[in-house]
Structures are given as structure tokens and as C-alpha cells.
Enzyme design. Structure first.
Site, PDB file in Angstrom:
ATOM      1  N   GLU A  95      39.496  -3.876  61.212  1.00  0.00           N
ATOM      2  CA  GLU A  95      38.629  -3.124  62.203  1.00  0.00           C
ATOM      3  C   GLU A  95      39.247  -1.504  62.543  1.00  0.00           C
ATOM      4  O   GLU A  95      38.853  -1.525  63.302  1.00  0.00           O
ATOM      5  CB  GLU A  95      38.144  -3.910  62.903  1.00  0.00           C
ATOM      6  CG  GLU A  95      37.422  -4.961  62.298  1.00  0.00           C
ATOM      7  CD  GLU A  95      36.259  -5.956  63.943  1.00  0.00           C
ATOM      8  OE1 GLU A  95      36.916  -5.650  64.816  1.00  0.00           O
ATOM      9  OE2 GLU A  95      35.697  -6.228  63.390  1.00  0.00           O
ATOM     10  N   ASN A  99      41.368  -4.894  56.575  1.00  0.00           N
ATOM     11  CA  ASN A  99      40.283  -5.875  56.841  1.00  0.00           C
ATOM     12  C   ASN A  99      39.056  -5.501  57.879  1.00  0.00           C
ATOM     13  O   ASN A  99      39.013  -4.429  58.692  1.00  0.00           O
ATOM     14  CB  ASN A  99      39.882  -7.553  56.889  1.00  0.00           C
ATOM     15  CG  ASN A  99      39.256  -7.786  56.612  1.00  0.00           C
ATOM     16  OD1 ASN A  99      38.906  -8.800  56.191  1.00  0.00           O
ATOM     17  ND2 ASN A  99      38.567  -8.492  58.309  1.00  0.00           N
ATOM     18  N   HIS A 106      30.011  -9.964  56.888  1.00  0.00           N
ATOM     19  CA  HIS A 106      28.749 -10.317  58.344  1.00  0.00           C
ATOM     20  C   HIS A 106      27.373 -10.094  57.987  1.00  0.00           C
ATOM     21  O   HIS A 106      27.193  -8.783  58.414  1.00  0.00           O
ATOM     22  CB  HIS A 106      29.525 -10.091  59.786  1.00  0.00           C
ATOM     23  CG  HIS A 106      30.604 -11.132  59.978  1.00  0.00           C
ATOM     24  ND1 HIS A 106      30.715 -12.324  60.214  1.00  0.00           N
ATOM     25  CD2 HIS A 106      31.704 -10.502  59.752  1.00  0.00           C
ATOM     26  CE1 HIS A 106      32.326 -12.744  60.821  1.00  0.00           C
ATOM     27  NE2 HIS A 106      33.150 -12.007  60.625  1.00  0.00           N
ATOM     28  N   GLU A 118      35.174 -13.404  55.780  1.00  0.00           N
ATOM     29  CA  GLU A 118      34.516 -13.738  57.358  1.00  0.00           C
ATOM     30  C   GLU A 118      32.585 -13.496  56.691  1.00  0.00           C
ATOM     31  O   GLU A 118      32.033 -13.655  57.557  1.00  0.00           O
ATOM     32  CB  GLU A 118      34.696 -12.676  58.178  1.00  0.00           C
ATOM     33  CG  GLU A 118      35.819 -12.916  58.166  1.00  0.00           C
ATOM     34  CD  GLU A 118      36.738 -11.639  60.054  1.00  0.00           C
ATOM     35  OE1 GLU A 118      35.368 -11.941  60.250  1.00  0.00           O
ATOM     36  OE2 GLU A 118      37.255 -11.462  60.028  1.00  0.00           O
ATOM     37  N   ASP A 124      28.757 -14.784  56.658  1.00  0.00           N
ATOM     38  CA  ASP A 124      28.140 -15.740  57.485  1.00  0.00           C
ATOM     39  C   ASP A 124      26.564 -15.226  56.959  1.00  0.00           C
ATOM     40  O   ASP A 124      26.345 -14.043  56.334  1.00  0.00           O
ATOM     41  CB  ASP A 124      28.171 -16.310  58.837  1.00  0.00           C
ATOM     42  CG  ASP A 124      28.298 -15.319  59.356  1.00  0.00           C
ATOM     43  OD1 ASP A 124      28.530 -14.105  59.135  1.00  0.00           O
ATOM     44  OD2 ASP A 124      29.760 -15.333  60.719  1.00  0.00           O
TER      45      ASP A 124
END
Ligand code: XIL
Length: 331
Positions: free
Chosen positions: A118, A161, A198, A227, A229
Site C-alpha cells: 500500500e 502489493n 478486496h 487478499e 474476499d
């Protein structure tokens, strides 16, 4: 799949049903928290590896590899206080941090790392997040970290990432490209881009994702979904929130299709030798980090591939798992 360990609740190491489900369905784990900065480097001259080592040993004993997450992350709760107040040579400090951790895991089943997590802020003119690292070292903190990690563990795959880079038409993705192209131009040892993924149930659309994946593939880099979801409720949609208060068969079907379509897009666009793999951010719905996000306060959700076990387990697969599997099998 991302897991809890150490002192966290629901540690995989104390939870046989969870272990069984993971070993059956997954081949790589990521520590959801315990390999972040403040866990591994609690004091300037003190590294703490016991909890991470126990997790890595468990993975190794069960034939799983580990994706390391993460050497450098701006998030307040993960920057140790001593680091925030550090008055010395900050570049040297970060170099020592990355070198020590990368060396420690070099000969283990930790085969890849999110080197920087990030680091982008697309609202800044130069695209860099105004983090502590950026303030103290400047943009070079990113390339320094890749070089240090590569020197300490030449075999590890090294990723940049970030979140919300899944839309290839977005300003944030443009920033990502600019930064990654800069790293490549300077021969920085970066192997790939981690897309956190995400996402929302209906955005971004998979066409926009395909554009993003393709750009990274064209640079010769790996694409890893790190990651994933897929919650049903979207707090950013402008609609009344939550949109769903129950997880009905219709919602399960919608989510199954969404998992399927994202995995299918990944496989369609990313050639086999450029696939870093796909990680889901947690195993079962009620354990998801999303449930404790302030934006989602007071609303339930069901973002993952399994539902919680009874007292003795096992975990129950959701239609989403079938959707994921169908895509893997080209169905
Ligand atoms: C999250 C964890 O899942 C939570 O348990 C913790 O409280 C906050 O961090 N992007 C990342 C992850 O890169 O490290 C974050 O993990 C989720 C967002």
C-alpha cells in the site's frame, strides 16, 4: 488462505478443524497479521520470530508454502512506535529491517513476499502515499526494500502489493503502472504485483480487471491475487447500507458467480508461468476482517468460501467454493 496465529483468536495452530480444511483445500498460507512490522520487529534491536516460526513450521510439516506479508506497511497499528520516533538513519533502519527478516526466512517454505504494501496514493501528484517511510527516505524506500530483500533471499519472489488496483482504468492503477515501470527501468528486482482484491459484489467489473492483469503481464511480471474476499454489502455504493441482511440462496448464487468470474478472468488473462496464485483473506465468513471495519459497523456479511464449523467442525463449503473450483477447472 490467510490465517491467524500467535496470540490471535482462532489461531490455526490450536484449531484442528481449521487445519483439516486448509490442508484439504489450499496449498499456501499467509499470516493475516503476525508477520507484519510491529509483530516481527517490536523494538529497534529486537526481532521476535517465535510465533511466525511456529506457523511456518506447521505449514512446512503439512506441505504448504507461505507467502510473507509484509516487510513495509504504513498502517498506523503496524508501524512500531519506536520506528515512528526514530531519529537516526532511516534508510539504514529499513534496510536492516528487511534484510534481517528476509534472511531469517530465506531457507524456509516462505517462498514469496509482499515487499511493500500500500505505497500508492493516487491523489498525490507523484502517486506516492505520504507515509512515514516516504517522509523519511523519499520514494527510494520502495526500491531499497526490493534490493535488500533480493540480496538477503535471492530465491524469494518479490511483490509490490496494493488495494483498489484491480480496475485497470482507474487513476490508482495508472499510478501503479508508473511506479512499477520506474522500478523495472532501474533494474529493481521486482517479480510481480499483488492485487489485494478486496472487491465488491458488482465492482469493479471483470473487464476492467482483465485490463489491469494484462498490463502487468505485458511488463513480464507475475500477477498474484493476495487478499481476495467478496462481501455482499457495499458501503461505498451510495445505496442504503446494508443492502443485504440475510445470506439467502439467491445471494449465495450471486457470490458464487462473482468468485467464478474473477478466477476465470485471472486464468484467461495471466499465462501459467506468470501466475503467482490466488489467496483468500480468511477461511470462514464470521472470521473475516471485513466484519470489524468501521464502514461496515453493525452489518453482517458473508465474504469467504466456508461457513463456521460446529464445536467439532468441519467447516462447510459455500457455493462460492464451487464457483471458484468450477473456474479452476475451466467450467
Ligand atoms: C487486516 C487484518 O486482516 C486484520 O486482522 C487487521 O486488524 C488489519 O489488517 N490489507 C492488507 C492486510 O494488506 O494486511 C489487512 O489485514 C487487510 C487489508
Amino acid at each position: 488462505v490467510a490465517v491467524s496465529a500467535g496470540n490471535e483468536s482462532n489461531s490455526v495452530l490450536d484449531f484442528p478443524a481449521q487445519q483439516e480444511t486448509i490442508i484439504q483445500h489450499f496449498n499456501q498460507i499467509t499470516a493475516g497479521n503476525i508477520m507484519k512490522m510491529s509483530y516481527l520487529h517490536p523494538e529497534e534491536n529486537d526481532y521476535f520470530f517465535d510465533d511466525a516460526d511456529a506457523l511456518v513450521d506447521w505449514a512446512s510439516a503439512n506441505g504448504l508454502s507461505v507467502h510473507g506479508h509484509t516487510f513495509i506497511w504504513h498502517s498506523d497499528y503496524q508501524v512500531p512506535d519506536w520506528m515512528t520516533g526514530y531519529g537516526g538513519d532511516f534508510a539504514a533502519l529499513l534496510n536492516d529491517h528487511v534484510t534481517t527478516i528476509a534472511s531469517h526466512f530465506a531457507d524456509t517454505v516462505v517462498e514469496s513476499w509482499d515487499v511493500v504494501n500500500e505505497g500508492i496514493d493516487e491523489t498525490e501528484d507523484d502517486c506516492y502515499r505520504d507515509s512515514l517511510f516516504y517522509q523519511r527516505v523519499g520514494a527510494d524506500y520502495i526500491e531499497n526494500a526490493f534490493r535488500a530483500a533480493d540480496a538477503a533471499d535471492p530465491d524469494a519472489e518479490l511483490y509490490y502489493n496494493d488495494y483498489s488496483i484491480e480496475d485497470g482504468n482507474s487513476d490508482k492503477f495508472a499510478c501503479l503502472l508508473q511506479i512499477v515501470e520506474g522500478l523495472l527501468a532501474d533494474s529493481v528486482p521486482i517479480d510481480g504485483v499483488g492485487f489485494q482484491m478486496h472487491v465488491q459484489i458488482d465492482s469493479p467489473d471483470t473487464g476492467a480487471m482483465a485490463i489491469a492483469f494484462q498490463e502487468i503481464v505485458d511488463l513480464g511480471l507475475k500477477v498474484k491475487i493476495t487478499e481476495m474476499d467478496v462481501p455482499l454489502n457495499n458501503p461505498y455504493s451510495g445505496e442504503p447500507f446494508p443492502q443485504y441482511t440475510e445470506f439467502t440462496a439467491a445471494e449465495a448464487e450471486l457470490q458464487k458467480q462473482r468468485y467464478h468470474d474473477i478466477v476465470e478472468t485471472y486464468l484467461d488473462v495471466v499465462p501459467v508461468d506468470q501466475r503467482g496464485g490466488i489467496t483468500v483473506w480468511g477461511l470462514w465468513d464470521s472470521d473475516s476482517w471485513l466484519l470489524s471495519m468501521p464502514e461496515r459497523a453493525g452489518s453482517d456479511d458473508w465474504p469467504l468460501l466456508f461457513t463456521a464449523p460446529g464445536p467439532e467442525g468441519p467447516f462447510a463449503p459455500k457455493p462460492a467454493l464451487q464457483g471458484f473450483g468450477d473456474a479452476l477447472m475451466g467450467m
